[in-house]
Design a protein around this motif. Structure first.
Motif, PDB file in Angstrom:
ATOM      1  N   GLN A 155       1.615  -1.408   0.152  1.00 40.57           N
ATOM      2  CA  GLN A 155      -0.064   0.180  -0.311  1.00 40.57           C
ATOM      3  C   GLN A 155       0.738   1.570   0.127  1.00 40.57           C
ATOM      4  N   LEU A 156       2.072   1.406   0.562  1.00 33.63           N
ATOM      5  CA  LEU A 156       2.647   2.122   0.645  1.00 33.63           C
ATOM      6  C   LEU A 156       3.662   2.285  -0.294  1.00 33.63           C
ATOM      7  N   GLY A 157       3.903   2.131  -1.367  1.00 35.98           N
ATOM      8  CA  GLY A 157       4.746   1.730  -2.566  1.00 35.98           C
ATOM      9  C   GLY A 157       3.782   1.827  -3.143  1.00 35.98           C
ATOM     10  N   GLY A 158       2.533   1.826  -3.739  1.00 36.38           N
ATOM     11  CA  GLY A 158       1.533   2.373  -4.187  1.00 36.38           C
ATOM     12  C   GLY A 158       0.839   4.070  -4.113  1.00 36.38           C
ATOM     13  N   GLY A 159       1.265   4.185  -3.349  1.00 35.98           N
ATOM     14  CA  GLY A 159       0.614   5.634  -2.721  1.00 35.98           C
ATOM     15  C   GLY A 159      -0.109   5.863  -1.594  1.00 35.98           C
ATOM     16  N   VAL A 160      -0.579   4.931  -1.578  1.00 30.60           N
ATOM     17  CA  VAL A 160      -2.479   4.854  -1.065  1.00 30.60           C
ATOM     18  C   VAL A 160      -1.608   4.215   1.246  1.00 30.60           C
ATOM     19  N   GLN A 161      -2.358   4.619   2.027  1.00 31.62           N
ATOM     20  CA  GLN A 161      -2.320   4.836   3.397  1.00 31.62           C
ATOM     21  C   GLN A 161      -2.651   3.870   3.892  1.00 31.62           C
ATOM     22  N   PRO A 162      -2.391   2.876   4.455  1.00 28.95           N
ATOM     23  CA  PRO A 162      -2.918   2.198   5.196  1.00 28.95           C
ATOM     24  C   PRO A 162      -4.182   2.504   6.144  1.00 28.95           C
ATOM     25  N   LYS A 163      -4.865   2.059   6.442  1.00 27.94           N
ATOM     26  CA  LYS A 163      -6.201   2.369   7.212  1.00 27.94           C
ATOM     27  C   LYS A 163      -7.057   1.088   7.626  1.00 27.94           C
ATOM     28  N   ALA A 164      -6.597   0.073   7.427  1.00 25.45           N
ATOM     29  CA  ALA A 164      -7.511  -1.138   8.388  1.00 25.45           C
ATOM     30  C   ALA A 164      -7.871  -1.897   7.566  1.00 25.45           C
ATOM     31  N   ARG A 165      -7.428  -1.196   6.280  1.00 25.25           N
ATOM     32  CA  ARG A 165      -8.925  -2.190   5.124  1.00 25.25           C
ATOM     33  C   ARG A 165      -8.512  -3.776   4.946  1.00 25.25           C
ATOM     34  N   GLY A 166      -8.659  -5.050   5.237  1.00 26.22           N
ATOM     35  CA  GLY A 166      -8.917  -6.435   5.263  1.00 26.22           C
ATOM     36  C   GLY A 166      -8.352  -6.433   3.776  1.00 26.22           C
ATOM     37  N   LEU A 167      -7.971  -7.945   3.025  1.00 29.76           N
ATOM     38  CA  LEU A 167      -7.513  -8.440   2.089  1.00 29.76           C
ATOM     39  C   LEU A 167      -9.513  -8.415   2.114  1.00 29.76           C
ATOM     40  N   LEU A 168      -9.562  -8.672   0.162  1.00 30.81           N
ATOM     41  CA  LEU A 168     -11.034  -8.733  -0.286  1.00 30.81           C
ATOM     42  C   LEU A 168     -10.882 -10.022  -1.402  1.00 30.81           C
ATOM     43  N   ILE A 169     -11.555 -10.944  -1.448  1.00 30.46           N
ATOM     44  CA  ILE A 169     -12.116 -11.898  -2.410  1.00 30.46           C
ATOM     45  C   ILE A 169     -13.627 -11.603  -2.759  1.00 30.46           C
ATOM     46  N   ASP A 170     -14.195 -11.857  -4.267  1.00 30.61           N
ATOM     47  CA  ASP A 170     -15.395 -11.987  -4.594  1.00 30.61           C
ATOM     48  C   ASP A 170     -15.797 -13.372  -3.675  1.00 30.61           C
ATOM     49  N   ARG A 171     -17.011 -13.152  -3.460  1.00 34.98           N
ATOM     50  CA  ARG A 171     -17.122 -14.401  -2.586  1.00 34.98           C
ATOM     51  C   ARG A 171     -18.414 -15.249  -3.671  1.00 34.98           C
ATOM     52  N   LYS A 172     -19.096 -14.512  -4.406  1.00 39.12           N
ATOM     53  CA  LYS A 172     -20.429 -15.226  -5.379  1.00 39.12           C
ATOM     54  C   LYS A 172     -20.205 -16.318  -5.710  1.00 39.12           C
ATOM     55  N   GLN A 173     -19.159 -16.505  -6.349  1.00 38.97           N
ATOM     56  CA  GLN A 173     -19.296 -17.468  -7.004  1.00 38.97           C
ATOM     57  C   GLN A 173     -18.779 -19.242  -6.635  1.00 38.97           C
ATOM     58  N   PRO A 174     -17.540 -18.413  -5.780  1.00 36.94           N
ATOM     59  CA  PRO A 174     -17.039 -19.326  -4.357  1.00 36.94           C
ATOM     60  C   PRO A 174     -18.161 -19.767  -3.719  1.00 36.94           C
ATOM     61  N   GLU A 175     -18.746 -19.197  -3.356  1.00 35.70           N
ATOM     62  CA  GLU A 175     -19.926 -19.556  -2.268  1.00 35.70           C
ATOM     63  C   GLU A 175     -20.961 -20.860  -3.132  1.00 35.70           C
ATOM     64  N   GLU A 176     -20.999 -20.319  -4.498  1.00 35.56           N
ATOM     65  CA  GLU A 176     -21.985 -21.587  -5.192  1.00 35.56           C
ATOM     66  C   GLU A 176     -21.145 -22.806  -5.443  1.00 35.56           C
TER      67      GLU A 176
END
Length: 551
Positions: A155-176
């Motif tokens: 995040q820091l290297g990409g110019g983004v300030q960390p602020k407790a963003r968790g990891l993200l995955i789209d879940r709809k198809q995996p749940e199905e």
């Protein structure tokens, strides 16, 4: 709208760990994100949000199944076509999260105005154009003192300030997909499932199969659960070995799931016990409690689970973690972790999911360290020891370095927060003992500060000569500058506690590349000044810590 190109040729877990960066880039304003990934791991990107365009770097096309030689001309034509295709995108920003010579050359050829990360100069020198990605590429040289997770460095290297963003995955198809599989396996709603991931990208990091099997049996008995074994196709033999040693009811899915099924099944599990793997990062993203085993080279400070529902188990042994490219002669840390540790850690991970704060009796966890990830006051992930023991010098210095670097990362961190963290997490020694512990460190930081001051002074003289047209006089100072650099290098080699400052200084000098002499000297003076200021700040903190302790 800003167009951003990201190069990330790394593995599935690393790609999942970029998701907070992608989310932060979207939060910053309208942008189109194109990600270029390695064909071997690109499948996960279809399940990651915030990627607008996905491009594939297909290295497999040059691997001849019959063992024939690869055509260099074909490789050149492919790379040339890929670069031209990407150049046509007219990107505003390039974020290069891969550190290879190949992506460095691509960074140059793409001719994108703003580059973050590795790229090649016109003369072919490899440089890193961002202070935090410079930190990232250097940290293996001071990993005992690093407390910044890869996710936050992305995040820091990409110019983004960390602020407790968790990891993200789209879940709809995996749940199905997992729903269909659960029905086929006749797993009932509400039935407790405990996942086991015995594989790892490096075989040297794998806790032995018999220990995973014993832990699976103990967990199944303790929780009345069914065990589900996960593993990639390449790990099927290992998973079969674990399955052959388990006596409890279990399901062997080693090499049998699609990526979507794996994501959905991990989400369905009540707990995952795992080495440092992509499966662990999937569990962090979908909210499944984790017991993470970090052994040999794997180090939770760098790649631990980026979530607040995990318990990390590390060996309490002086040689841990191994050097990243070394080969361990004994693997003693494997025997230090037992199935009893895993069961107790599992109970703690499940407690964390419900909001309870666990504690670890030292007598129960002899031989291991237990750590819990949490988001600190600035939104960065950090690790808190559950077992309070006396700190090692490296534990204290790591806290000091975190405070030092956090000032540049987020502008401000509570002035005394690093000391409060030490008091909370460790059984701190009294002032006299702590003073002796810090005495050597203070002397080392003072020596480095003095050398850096000499460097800044000599470079300042060279600058004055150059500005007044006396280029020859400026050149006569080159040997003095080299002598100072040698002093700094020797100080770092003989005093490991200086390694973060010395390594970053050396990386900064290497990044000066092919700049004009005046610019190079100005930036070199800044590097000496920054190294001196960092050394002085660390010396003050060490002295202040010892003075502030009571008997």
């Amino acid at each position: 709208m800003k167009k951003i190109l990201i190069l990330n040729f790394t593995r599935i877990g690393d790609l999942i760990q970029t998701t907070p960066l992608l989310a932060g880039l979207k939060e910053a304003g309208p942008c189109e994100i194109t990600l270029v990934g390695n064909v071997s791991f690109i499948g996960i990107c279809k399940n990651l949000p915030n990627i607008d365009v996905l491009k594939v770097f297909d290295v497999k096309r040059f691997i001849n199944a019959d063992g024939g030689a690869t055509s260099i001309l074909d490789v050149y034509r492919y790379l040339d076509a890929l670069v031209n295709e990407l150049k046509a995108g007219r990107y505003d920003v390039l974020i290069n999260l891969s550190h290879s010579n190949l992506t460095a050359v691509m960074g140059r050829m793409l001719e994108i105005p703003e580059v973050r990360g590795v790229y090649s100069t016109a003369e072919g020198n490899k440089v890193v154009n961002d202070p935090w990605l410079t930190y990232f590429t250097s940290l293996l040289g001071f990993r005992h003192y690093n407390t910044f997770n890869l996710v936050d460095l992305y995040q820091l290297g990409g110019g983004v300030q960390p602020k407790a963003r968790g990891l993200l995955i789209d879940r709809k198809q995996p749940e199905e997909e997992a729903g269909k599989l659960l029905r086929e396996l006749e797993i009932r709603d509400g039935e407790m499932l405990i996942g086991i991931q015995a594989g790892a990208s490096l075989k040297e990091r794998r806790w032995p199969a018999e220990k995973f099997a014993a832990s699976a049996d103990a967990l199944a008995k303790r929780f009345g659960a069914k065990v589900v074994l996960f593993g990639a196709p390449a790990e099927k033999e290992l998973v079969d070995e674990v399955a052959g040693k388990i006596t409890a009811p279990h399901i062997n899915l080693g090499g049998k799931t699609t990526l979507e099924q794996l994501i959905g099944m991990v989400q369905r599990c009540n707990l995952l016990v795992t080495n440092d793997t992509a499966t662990m990062h999937i569990a962090a993203a979908v909210g499944t409690p984790i017991v993470g085993l970090f052994l040999v080279h794997a180090f939770a400070a760098e790649t631990g689970p980026y979530c607040q529902h995990a318990v990390v188990v590390e060996p309490e042994i002086s040689c841990y973690p191994c050097g990243h490219h070394s080969s361990c002669p004994h693997y003693a840390c494997f025997d230090m972790v037992t199935s009893a540790h895993i069961v107790a850690a599992a109970e703690m991970a499940l407690d964390l999911k419900t909001g309870k704060v666990p504690s670890a009796p030292p007598e129960l966890f002899a031989g291991v360290r237990l750590l819990v990830p949490y988001f600190d006051e600035c939104g960065f992930i950090d690790l808190r020891p559950l077992k309070k023991v006396s700190p090692r010098p490296q534990d204290i210095l790591a806290r000091m370095y975190r405070h030092l670097f956090m000032k540049s990362a987020c502008g401000a961190a509570s002035g005394e927060s690093w000391k409060a963290t030490l008091e909370r997490d460790y059984q701190m020694p009294p002032r006299g003992e702590l003073g002796k512990m810090m005495e050597k460190e203070c002397a080392a930081f003072n020596k480095l500060s003095s050398a850096a001051a000499d460097g800044a002074r000599i470079v300042g003289q060279a600058l004055k000569f150059l500005q007044s047209g006396q280029a020859e006089k400026a050149r006569t100072l080159a040997k003095e500058i080299m002598d100072v650099d040698r002093r700094i290098e020797i100080a770092g080699l003989s005093n490991p506690e200086l390694s973060p400052i010395v390594r970053l200084f050396a990386a900064g000098k290497a990044n000066l590349g092919d700049r004009p002499p005046m610019v190079m000297l100005q930036q070199a003076k800044m590097l000496y000044t920054e190294a001196g200021a960092a050394s002085a700040a660390m010396e003050r903190m060490a002295a202040d810590l010892a003075d502030g302790r009571t008997e």
